[in-house]
Design an enzyme around this catalytic site. Structure first.
Site, PDB file in Angstrom:
ATOM      1  N   TYR A   8     -10.169  -9.877  -6.884  1.00 26.93           N
ATOM      2  CA  TYR A   8      -9.188 -10.108  -7.949  1.00 26.93           C
ATOM      3  C   TYR A   8      -9.501 -11.376  -8.737  1.00 26.93           C
ATOM      4  O   TYR A   8      -9.041 -11.525  -9.865  1.00 26.93           O
ATOM      5  CB  TYR A   8      -7.779 -10.162  -7.365  1.00 26.93           C
ATOM      6  CG  TYR A   8      -7.366  -8.843  -6.773  1.00 26.93           C
ATOM      7  CD1 TYR A   8      -7.031  -7.773  -7.587  1.00 26.93           C
ATOM      8  CD2 TYR A   8      -7.355  -8.652  -5.397  1.00 26.93           C
ATOM      9  CE1 TYR A   8      -6.680  -6.545  -7.054  1.00 26.93           C
ATOM     10  CE2 TYR A   8      -7.003  -7.432  -4.849  1.00 26.93           C
ATOM     11  CZ  TYR A   8      -6.669  -6.385  -5.686  1.00 26.93           C
ATOM     12  OH  TYR A   8      -6.336  -5.173  -5.150  1.00 26.93           O
ATOM     13  N   LYS A  15      -2.279  -2.370   7.984  1.00 24.43           N
ATOM     14  CA  LYS A  15      -3.462  -1.861   8.675  1.00 24.43           C
ATOM     15  C   LYS A  15      -3.625  -2.549  10.026  1.00 24.43           C
ATOM     16  O   LYS A  15      -3.347  -3.734  10.167  1.00 24.43           O
ATOM     17  CB  LYS A  15      -4.711  -2.088   7.816  1.00 24.43           C
ATOM     18  CG  LYS A  15      -4.799  -1.150   6.614  1.00 24.43           C
ATOM     19  CD  LYS A  15      -6.124  -1.306   5.911  1.00 24.43           C
ATOM     20  CE  LYS A  15      -6.270  -0.295   4.773  1.00 24.43           C
ATOM     21  NZ  LYS A  15      -7.562  -0.436   4.081  1.00 24.43           N
ATOM     22  N   HIS A  34      -4.406  -8.569   3.543  1.00 22.70           N
ATOM     23  CA  HIS A  34      -5.856  -8.505   3.742  1.00 22.70           C
ATOM     24  C   HIS A  34      -6.243  -9.363   4.941  1.00 22.70           C
ATOM     25  O   HIS A  34      -5.845 -10.523   5.023  1.00 22.70           O
ATOM     26  CB  HIS A  34      -6.601  -9.015   2.508  1.00 22.70           C
ATOM     27  CG  HIS A  34      -6.551  -8.080   1.353  1.00 22.70           C
ATOM     28  ND1 HIS A  34      -6.764  -8.488   0.048  1.00 22.70           N
ATOM     29  CD2 HIS A  34      -6.315  -6.739   1.282  1.00 22.70           C
ATOM     30  CE1 HIS A  34      -6.663  -7.440  -0.756  1.00 22.70           C
ATOM     31  NE2 HIS A  34      -6.392  -6.383  -0.041  1.00 22.70           N
ATOM     32  N   ARG A  68       0.852  -1.181   0.000  1.00 21.68           N
ATOM     33  CA  ARG A  68       0.000   0.000   0.000  1.00 21.68           C
ATOM     34  C   ARG A  68       0.898   1.244   0.000  1.00 21.68           C
ATOM     35  O   ARG A  68       2.044   1.202   0.446  1.00 21.68           O
ATOM     36  CB  ARG A  68      -0.894   0.036   1.241  1.00 21.68           C
ATOM     37  CG  ARG A  68      -1.861  -1.136   1.373  1.00 21.68           C
ATOM     38  CD  ARG A  68      -2.662  -1.003   2.670  1.00 21.68           C
ATOM     39  NE  ARG A  68      -3.650  -2.063   2.815  1.00 21.68           N
ATOM     40  CZ  ARG A  68      -3.451  -3.198   3.485  1.00 21.68           C
ATOM     41  NH1 ARG A  68      -2.266  -3.431   4.064  1.00 21.68           N
ATOM     42  NH2 ARG A  68      -4.398  -4.112   3.583  1.00 21.68           N
ATOM     43  N   HIS A 107      -1.972   2.608  -6.089  1.00 22.84           N
ATOM     44  CA  HIS A 107      -2.988   1.564  -5.944  1.00 22.84           C
ATOM     45  C   HIS A 107      -3.099   0.728  -7.214  1.00 22.84           C
ATOM     46  O   HIS A 107      -3.375  -0.475  -7.152  1.00 22.84           O
ATOM     47  CB  HIS A 107      -4.331   2.207  -5.596  1.00 22.84           C
ATOM     48  CG  HIS A 107      -5.114   1.418  -4.598  1.00 22.84           C
ATOM     49  ND1 HIS A 107      -4.590   0.975  -3.391  1.00 22.84           N
ATOM     50  CD2 HIS A 107      -6.395   0.970  -4.619  1.00 22.84           C
ATOM     51  CE1 HIS A 107      -5.505   0.312  -2.726  1.00 22.84           C
ATOM     52  NE2 HIS A 107      -6.609   0.285  -3.447  1.00 22.84           N
ATOM     53  N   ARG A 134      -0.494  -1.855  -7.091  1.00 19.84           N
ATOM     54  CA  ARG A 134      -0.896  -2.904  -6.136  1.00 19.84           C
ATOM     55  C   ARG A 134      -1.912  -3.848  -6.786  1.00 19.84           C
ATOM     56  O   ARG A 134      -1.812  -5.072  -6.658  1.00 19.84           O
ATOM     57  CB  ARG A 134      -1.476  -2.251  -4.881  1.00 19.84           C
ATOM     58  CG  ARG A 134      -1.985  -3.217  -3.803  1.00 19.84           C
ATOM     59  CD  ARG A 134      -2.304  -2.405  -2.554  1.00 19.84           C
ATOM     60  NE  ARG A 134      -3.179  -3.105  -1.626  1.00 19.84           N
ATOM     61  CZ  ARG A 134      -2.762  -3.949  -0.673  1.00 19.84           C
ATOM     62  NH1 ARG A 134      -1.475  -4.225  -0.553  1.00 19.84           N
ATOM     63  NH2 ARG A 134      -3.625  -4.520   0.149  1.00 19.84           N
TER      64      ARG A 134
END
Length: 295
Positions: A272, A169, A263, A145, A237, A240
């Site tokens: 995806y 995150k 994730h 990210r 992004h 990514r």
């Protein structure tokens, strides 16, 4: 209302240790909500009910916010009210039972392998180009990210074993591998980094020696994409997304891609598979004798 907000900013900054970028986003969202409430005579958080939360969303929609932005605003408000409940400032969270407008599923945009080759085909010896090429190679090779790349320090990266330690995150750390092209590009950058008179341990620094900001990285990618003749707008992004799509096309290992992307939920990675199926469908339509469409 401001007193609770000030305490919440400290909570996010000190206890949650959110990034300055995340904190700014929270502040922008909640201050706009305060404005909406004040415009309608509501001056305390205790006075907010589920119907008022729905009104906030309706007013935000009038302001021009689309489904995704409305969902974000509701999420920020819901988390703030959860904090207020924990602090015993309110008894119940009025946003709990409120649903965000249903979002249309937009497939993320990516660039194909040939465009990636076009993008990275630059052997300029200018220090700033060496830095930017290292950023591009690492983004595409690891799927980081923007915030993860921007926060990297010198000790985050190991070019010998080709691994980068990332804080993702929710302050979740993960180790992500990267390829030999990225390793070479980073090594070339480390040789000239000293020319920028770096002021701290940031991996990527500006010409003034400061850590590159999110916006500076975005701008450099835009410039690079134009310079390399890319037909579409380039941003972190998109690289990514390209990493994830190309990995799935080559391996079909959804779990591995989930780990690499950081994730927490597999459902986030599954978008995806739609891109991958789209690619397969195009191949099928062009190759199968019974699938070709009539002109």
């Amino acid at each position: 209302m401001q007193e609770q907000l000030d305490k919440y900013w400290n909570y996010l900054r000190i206890e949650r240790q959110v990034s300055p970028h995340t904190l700014t986003n929270y502040q922008r969202q909640l201050y706009r909500i305060v404005d909406i409430l004040a415009e309608n005579g509501i001056t305390s958080w205790q006075a907010v009910t589920p119907s008022i939360v729905r009104f906030i969303l309706a007013q935000s929609n009038k302001d021009g916010l689309k489904e995704r932005s409305l969902a974000l605003r509701l999420s920020v408000l819901r988390r703030f009210f959860t904090y207020l409940v924990q602090q015993q400032d309110i008894n119940v969270n009025p946003a709990t039972g409120v649903s965000a407008p249903k979002q249309n599923r937009h497939l993320p945009k990516n660039i194909d392998a040939e465009q990636v080759q076009q993008l990275l085909n630059n052997d300029s010896k200018e220090p700033i180009d060496i830095r930017d090429r290292a950023i591009l190679e690492l983004l595409y090779s690891s799927g980081l990210r923007l915030s993860e790349l921007q926060s990297l320090n010198l000790n985050s990266i190991n070019t010998r074993v080709r691994e980068v330690r990332v804080m993702g995150k929710g302050n979740k750390e993960r180790i992500v591998p990267f390829g030999r092209y990225a390793s070479h590009a980073i090594q070339q950058w480390l040789k000239v980094r000293i020319l920028f008179n770096p002021k701290d341990e940031a991996l990527f620094v500006s010409q003034l020696g400061n850590r590159l900001t999110h916006r500076a990285i975005q701008q450099r990618l835009e410039v690079w994409g134009i310079k390399q003749g890319l037909s579409s707008h380039l941003n972190p992004h998109k690289l990514r997304h390209s990493f994830a799509t190309h990995m799935l096309e080559a391996s079909s290992d959804l779990r591995a891609v989930q780990e690499l992307l950081g994730h927490s939920n597999l459902s986030t990675t599954q978008i995806y598979t739609h891109l991958n199926f789209q690619h397969l469908a195009e191949v099928y339509d062009s190759a199968h004798p019974r699938a070709k469409r009539k002109k």
